[in-house]
Motif scaffolding. Structure first.
Motif, PDB file in Angstrom:
ATOM      1  N   GLU A 108       0.812  -1.215   0.000  1.00 59.81           N
ATOM      2  CA  GLU A 108       0.000   0.000   0.000  1.00 59.81           C
ATOM      3  C   GLU A 108       0.847   1.266   0.000  1.00 59.81           C
ATOM      4  O   GLU A 108       0.421   2.316  -0.491  1.00 59.81           O
ATOM      5  N   TYR A 109       2.084   1.156   0.541  1.00 58.84           N
ATOM      6  CA  TYR A 109       2.922   2.346   0.729  1.00 58.84           C
ATOM      7  C   TYR A 109       4.084   2.408  -0.266  1.00 58.84           C
ATOM      8  O   TYR A 109       4.970   3.250  -0.125  1.00 58.84           O
ATOM      9  N   ARG A 110       4.065   1.510  -1.256  1.00 62.90           N
ATOM     10  CA  ARG A 110       5.113   1.553  -2.276  1.00 62.90           C
ATOM     11  C   ARG A 110       4.827   2.680  -3.264  1.00 62.90           C
ATOM     12  O   ARG A 110       3.674   2.970  -3.583  1.00 62.90           O
ATOM     13  N   TRP A 111       5.893   3.273  -3.760  1.00 59.60           N
ATOM     14  CA  TRP A 111       5.806   4.414  -4.684  1.00 59.60           C
ATOM     15  C   TRP A 111       4.857   4.128  -5.849  1.00 59.60           C
ATOM     16  O   TRP A 111       4.013   4.958  -6.201  1.00 59.60           O
ATOM     17  N   GLN A 112       4.994   2.958  -6.432  1.00 56.33           N
ATOM     18  CA  GLN A 112       4.227   2.644  -7.635  1.00 56.33           C
ATOM     19  C   GLN A 112       2.741   2.399  -7.347  1.00 56.33           C
ATOM     20  O   GLN A 112       1.938   2.283  -8.291  1.00 56.33           O
ATOM     21  N   ILE A 113       2.368   2.378  -6.074  1.00 52.79           N
ATOM     22  CA  ILE A 113       0.958   2.202  -5.713  1.00 52.79           C
ATOM     23  C   ILE A 113       0.319   3.535  -5.341  1.00 52.79           C
ATOM     24  O   ILE A 113      -0.712   3.928  -5.884  1.00 52.79           O
ATOM     25  N   TRP A 114       0.941   4.291  -4.389  1.00 49.55           N
ATOM     26  CA  TRP A 114       0.303   5.526  -3.910  1.00 49.55           C
ATOM     27  C   TRP A 114       0.768   6.776  -4.660  1.00 49.55           C
ATOM     28  O   TRP A 114      -0.007   7.710  -4.864  1.00 49.55           O
ATOM     29  N   ALA A 115       2.032   6.796  -5.057  1.00 54.62           N
ATOM     30  CA  ALA A 115       2.582   8.036  -5.628  1.00 54.62           C
ATOM     31  C   ALA A 115       2.283   8.153  -7.109  1.00 54.62           C
ATOM     32  O   ALA A 115       1.705   9.151  -7.562  1.00 54.62           O
ATOM     33  N   CYS A 116       2.698   7.143  -7.871  1.00 54.06           N
ATOM     34  CA  CYS A 116       2.555   7.221  -9.322  1.00 54.06           C
ATOM     35  C   CYS A 116       2.172   5.865  -9.912  1.00 54.06           C
ATOM     36  O   CYS A 116       3.003   5.195 -10.553  1.00 54.06           O
ATOM     37  N   PRO A 117       0.929   5.437  -9.680  1.00 54.16           N
ATOM     38  CA  PRO A 117       0.475   4.185 -10.304  1.00 54.16           C
ATOM     39  C   PRO A 117       0.454   4.333 -11.823  1.00 54.16           C
ATOM     40  O   PRO A 117       0.208   5.423 -12.347  1.00 54.16           O
ATOM     41  N   LYS A 118       0.733   3.242 -12.539  1.00 53.11           N
ATOM     42  CA  LYS A 118       0.822   3.295 -14.003  1.00 53.11           C
ATOM     43  C   LYS A 118      -0.327   2.517 -14.650  1.00 53.11           C
ATOM     44  O   LYS A 118      -0.845   1.551 -14.085  1.00 53.11           O
ATOM     45  N   ASN A 119      -0.711   2.954 -15.853  1.00 50.22           N
ATOM     46  CA  ASN A 119      -1.702   2.220 -16.635  1.00 50.22           C
ATOM     47  C   ASN A 119      -0.989   1.199 -17.528  1.00 50.22           C
ATOM     48  O   ASN A 119       0.234   1.042 -17.460  1.00 50.22           O
ATOM     49  N   GLU A 120      -1.739   0.538 -18.392  1.00 54.46           N
ATOM     50  CA  GLU A 120      -1.165  -0.507 -19.239  1.00 54.46           C
ATOM     51  C   GLU A 120      -0.113   0.028 -20.198  1.00 54.46           C
ATOM     52  O   GLU A 120       0.764  -0.711 -20.651  1.00 54.46           O
ATOM     53  N   GLU A 121      -0.199   1.310 -20.512  1.00 54.54           N
ATOM     54  CA  GLU A 121       0.776   1.923 -21.429  1.00 54.54           C
ATOM     55  C   GLU A 121       2.038   2.404 -20.710  1.00 54.54           C
ATOM     56  O   GLU A 121       2.957   2.940 -21.338  1.00 54.54           O
ATOM     57  N   GLY A 122       2.083   2.208 -19.395  1.00 53.41           N
ATOM     58  CA  GLY A 122       3.249   2.630 -18.620  1.00 53.41           C
ATOM     59  C   GLY A 122       3.239   4.095 -18.246  1.00 53.41           C
ATOM     60  O   GLY A 122       4.241   4.625 -17.758  1.00 53.41           O
ATOM     61  N   LYS A 123       2.106   4.758 -18.473  1.00 48.85           N
ATOM     62  CA  LYS A 123       1.986   6.163 -18.098  1.00 48.85           C
ATOM     63  C   LYS A 123       1.234   6.284 -16.778  1.00 48.85           C
ATOM     64  O   LYS A 123       0.548   5.349 -16.351  1.00 48.85           O
ATOM     65  N   ILE A 124       1.363   7.457 -16.119  1.00 53.50           N
ATOM     66  CA  ILE A 124       0.706   7.646 -14.829  1.00 53.50           C
ATOM     67  C   ILE A 124      -0.812   7.509 -14.995  1.00 53.50           C
ATOM     68  O   ILE A 124      -1.409   8.141 -15.870  1.00 53.50           O
ATOM     69  N   ASP A 125      -1.390   6.665 -14.164  1.00 52.80           N
ATOM     70  CA  ASP A 125      -2.832   6.398 -14.187  1.00 52.80           C
ATOM     71  C   ASP A 125      -3.553   7.540 -13.472  1.00 52.80           C
ATOM     72  O   ASP A 125      -3.710   7.531 -12.256  1.00 52.80           O
ATOM     73  N   THR A 126      -3.966   8.529 -14.234  1.00 47.65           N
ATOM     74  CA  THR A 126      -4.556   9.731 -13.627  1.00 47.65           C
ATOM     75  C   THR A 126      -5.880   9.443 -12.927  1.00 47.65           C
ATOM     76  O   THR A 126      -6.284  10.183 -12.030  1.00 47.65           O
ATOM     77  N   LYS A 127      -6.552   8.360 -13.316  1.00 47.26           N
ATOM     78  CA  LYS A 127      -7.830   8.028 -12.675  1.00 47.26           C
ATOM     79  C   LYS A 127      -7.629   7.523 -11.256  1.00 47.26           C
ATOM     80  O   LYS A 127      -8.457   7.766 -10.376  1.00 47.26           O
ATOM     81  N   ASN A 128      -6.555   6.778 -11.035  1.00 47.23           N
ATOM     82  CA  ASN A 128      -6.338   6.150  -9.732  1.00 47.23           C
ATOM     83  C   ASN A 128      -5.273   6.846  -8.878  1.00 47.23           C
ATOM     84  O   ASN A 128      -5.100   6.498  -7.712  1.00 47.23           O
ATOM     85  N   ALA A 129      -4.576   7.791  -9.462  1.00 51.64           N
ATOM     86  CA  ALA A 129      -3.542   8.504  -8.701  1.00 51.64           C
ATOM     87  C   ALA A 129      -4.190   9.510  -7.755  1.00 51.64           C
ATOM     88  O   ALA A 129      -5.048  10.298  -8.161  1.00 51.64           O
ATOM     89  N   LEU A 130      -3.790   9.464  -6.500  1.00 51.40           N
ATOM     90  CA  LEU A 130      -4.332  10.408  -5.519  1.00 51.40           C
ATOM     91  C   LEU A 130      -3.937  11.834  -5.877  1.00 51.40           C
ATOM     92  O   LEU A 130      -2.841  12.072  -6.399  1.00 51.40           O
ATOM     93  N   THR A 131      -4.804  12.772  -5.541  1.00 52.17           N
ATOM     94  CA  THR A 131      -4.477  14.179  -5.768  1.00 52.17           C
ATOM     95  C   THR A 131      -5.256  15.048  -4.785  1.00 52.17           C
ATOM     96  O   THR A 131      -6.069  14.548  -4.000  1.00 52.17           O
ATOM     97  N   SER A 132      -4.959  16.330  -4.814  1.00 60.13           N
ATOM     98  CA  SER A 132      -5.644  17.328  -3.975  1.00 60.13           C
ATOM     99  C   SER A 132      -5.631  16.916  -2.505  1.00 60.13           C
ATOM    100  O   SER A 132      -4.634  16.412  -2.016  1.00 60.13           O
ATOM    101  N   ASP A 133      -6.769  17.103  -1.811  1.00 59.84           N
ATOM    102  CA  ASP A 133      -6.831  16.851  -0.366  1.00 59.84           C
ATOM    103  C   ASP A 133      -6.639  15.376  -0.045  1.00 59.84           C
ATOM    104  O   ASP A 133      -6.108  15.034   1.019  1.00 59.84           O
ATOM    105  N   ASP A 134      -7.075  14.489  -0.935  1.00 61.83           N
ATOM    106  CA  ASP A 134      -6.915  13.049  -0.693  1.00 61.83           C
ATOM    107  C   ASP A 134      -5.441  12.668  -0.610  1.00 61.83           C
ATOM    108  O   ASP A 134      -5.041  11.840   0.220  1.00 61.83           O
ATOM    109  N   LEU A 135      -4.634  13.263  -1.466  1.00 66.48           N
ATOM    110  CA  LEU A 135      -3.192  12.972  -1.478  1.00 66.48           C
ATOM    111  C   LEU A 135      -2.531  13.473  -0.194  1.00 66.48           C
ATOM    112  O   LEU A 135      -1.754  12.741   0.447  1.00 66.48           O
TER     113      LEU A 135
END
Length: 490
Positions: A62-89
């Motif tokens: 849960e606390y690994r970089w690739q899970i909370w900080a910058c999860p990736k989609n199938e194309e290897g790009k940052i998954d903007t849908k699942n990446a935390l942002t704003s107050d949630d982050l």
């Protein structure tokens, strides 16, 4: 990498929670560190798989970089849908990530383990970034950095050194974070530490002396880009050779990260007050072959601390000097920075410590540094003393460092300024910048640098100037007397 760091700094400047270079460095540090840990663990996993072994992650999923900080989609790009942002982050970082990382120290009693070091780092850090949008931008920038080979790590280590230098240049109390690297490099080169030595800094700050010793030993044992150290030698260098103590929590955290980012995976650094140890109890087995230090000066210690030393004084620098002298092995070497005051002061405590130093150690070399080496946070004039525990002092070779310009915050000391010193050191030759003083000629234990060449030049110049001054003053007096008589007669 430098351009990304500059962009991150620009983002931090607009965040309400950040103020000054110290905050920039602190915040960039914890983010860089977690990205480094992510790449480090992935490399370890690959190595384990090549050996047909299963790798156990240090950081929970849960606390690994690739899970909370910058999860990736199938194309290897940052998954903007699942990446935390704003107050949630911000809420995740403050309420879950930091408490989890801080808990490592409580769950692992082995101070040399990487888990313990992670806990020690995050114990003294806090997320100061208030805007989740700013943090998201920074995470995306750091994610683009790769720390998966030696070239990447080398560049990262240099970037981090620049950040620490920025903290030192910020002035105020932040000077404790940074000793100029050209000075450290010259001191290490002069001492010439060897593989197998135990190297100690009792006030290690951000670990500049220990890291430079590590790099020096590796470079000395590298030929044609091939490191010629056995597995056991490299393990000793990584885990046993480099020992430091640091009292200030933030310095300690920065030092740990600095060592880890330079490739020293489990730094042997302790957060403690060195001066609380009774030096009478230090045994030969607890001593070191090499000590390199720039101990704090100007502080005052209470009576309970002073009781740990045979020669009592409330001056921090004098207590550190006693600790250092007691902590070196027979045959060992010391190089340390001391303020000018210790060298010329002759009151009871200072004289006693210097008497012991001259009798029990070979104080063979003193560099008189120019004013301005530690600007902007200290204008105190300093010296570097080189000692060996090989018998009493017979004579001291002095070298007066004379850069071609006045040192300022924007024109700092450079490694090139030490080249003549390093060239003369093996033979201790003399010239207009270097001279020798016999121990028997030292009066009242005053070992401050007094360049005889310059003293003679000053004396000659003063005589000529005095002659001209007397002539000018006499002519002026005669003129005034004549004016007075003219008035009286008039």
């Amino acid at each position: 990498m430098h351009s990304q760091i500059n962009r991150i700094t620009d983002i931090l400047r607009r965040d309400d929670g950040i103020s000054g270079a110290m905050h920039y460095t602190e915040q960039i540090s914890w983010i860089l560190f977690l990205k480094f840990m992510a790449d480090f663990e992935e490399n370890r996993k690959i190595d384990a798989e090549m050996d047909f072994k299963e790798y156990t992650y240090t950081i929970a999923e849960e606390y690994r970089w690739q899970i909370w900080a910058c999860p990736k989609n199938e194309e290897g790009k940052i998954d903007t849908k699942n990446a935390l942002t704003s107050d949630d982050l911000i809420a995740f970082v403050n309420n879950k990530l930091f408490p989890y990382l801080q808990g490592f120290k409580d769950t692992n009693a082995n101070e040399k383990a990487i888990e313990y070091k992670i806990g020690a780092v995050f114990e003294v850090l806090a997320n100061r970034i208030q805007d989740g949008g700013n943090l998201r931008e920074i995470l995306n920038l750091v994610d683009s950095l790769q720390f998966q080979n030696n070239d990447d790590l080398f560049e990262l280590s240099k970037v981090y050194e620049n950040l620490l230098q920025g903290m030192g240049s910020d002035g105020g109390n932040s000077g404790e974070f940074y000793t100029p690297r050209p000075l450290i490099k010259a001191m290490v080169e002069a001492v010439n530490p060897q593989i197998g030595n135990k190297i100690y800094d009792p006030s290690c700050g951000t670990c500049g002396f220990l890291i430079e010793s590590y790099e020096y030993i590796k470079a000395k044992n590298t030929k044609d880009k091939q490191l010629n150290l056995s597995t056991d030698e490299m393990k000793f260098l990584q885990t046993e050779s480099l020992v430091g103590i640091e009292k200030t929590p933030l310095s300690y955290a920065m030092g740990l990260m600095n060592m880890i980012l330079h490739g020293i995976e489990a730094p042997n650094i302790v957060k403690a007050n060195t001066l609380t140890k009774d030096i009478r109890q230090i045994q030969e087995s607890q001593r070191f072959e090499v000590i390199l230090a720039n101990p704090p000066f100007g502080g005052k210690e209470n009576e309970s601390i002073q009781s740990n030393f045979p020669i009592t004084s409330n001056a921090t620098e004098l207590l550190f000097l006693q600790h250092i002298l007691k902590s070196v092995k027979t045959g060992g070497k010391i190089a340390l920075v001391l303020p000018e005051g210790i060298l010329f002061q002759t009151n009871n405590a200072f004289a006693k410590v210097k008497e012991s130093m001259l009798q029990d150690f070979n104080l063979h070399t003193i560099i008189s540094l120019p004013s301005g080496v530690f600007l902007p946070y200290s204008g105190v004039k300093t010296n570097v003393l080189f000692l060996e525990k090989t018998g009493s002092t017979q004579q001291i070779w002095y070298y007066e460092l004379n850069p071609p310009y006045k040192l300022t915050k924007n024109k700092p000391i450079q490694y090139d300024h030490f080249k003549e010193f390093l060239a003369l050191l093996p033979t201790k030759a003399t010239n207009e910048n270097a001279w020798t003083v016999k121990a028997s000629d030292i009066q009242n234990f005053d070992i401050s640098a007094k360049n005889p060449t310059k003293q003679n030049q000053v004396a000659l110049r003063s005589t000529l100037e005095l002659k001209d001054l007397i002539k000018t003053k006499t002519e002026r007096i005669n003129d005034l007397v004549n004016e007075v008589f003219a008035v009286l007669e008039g």
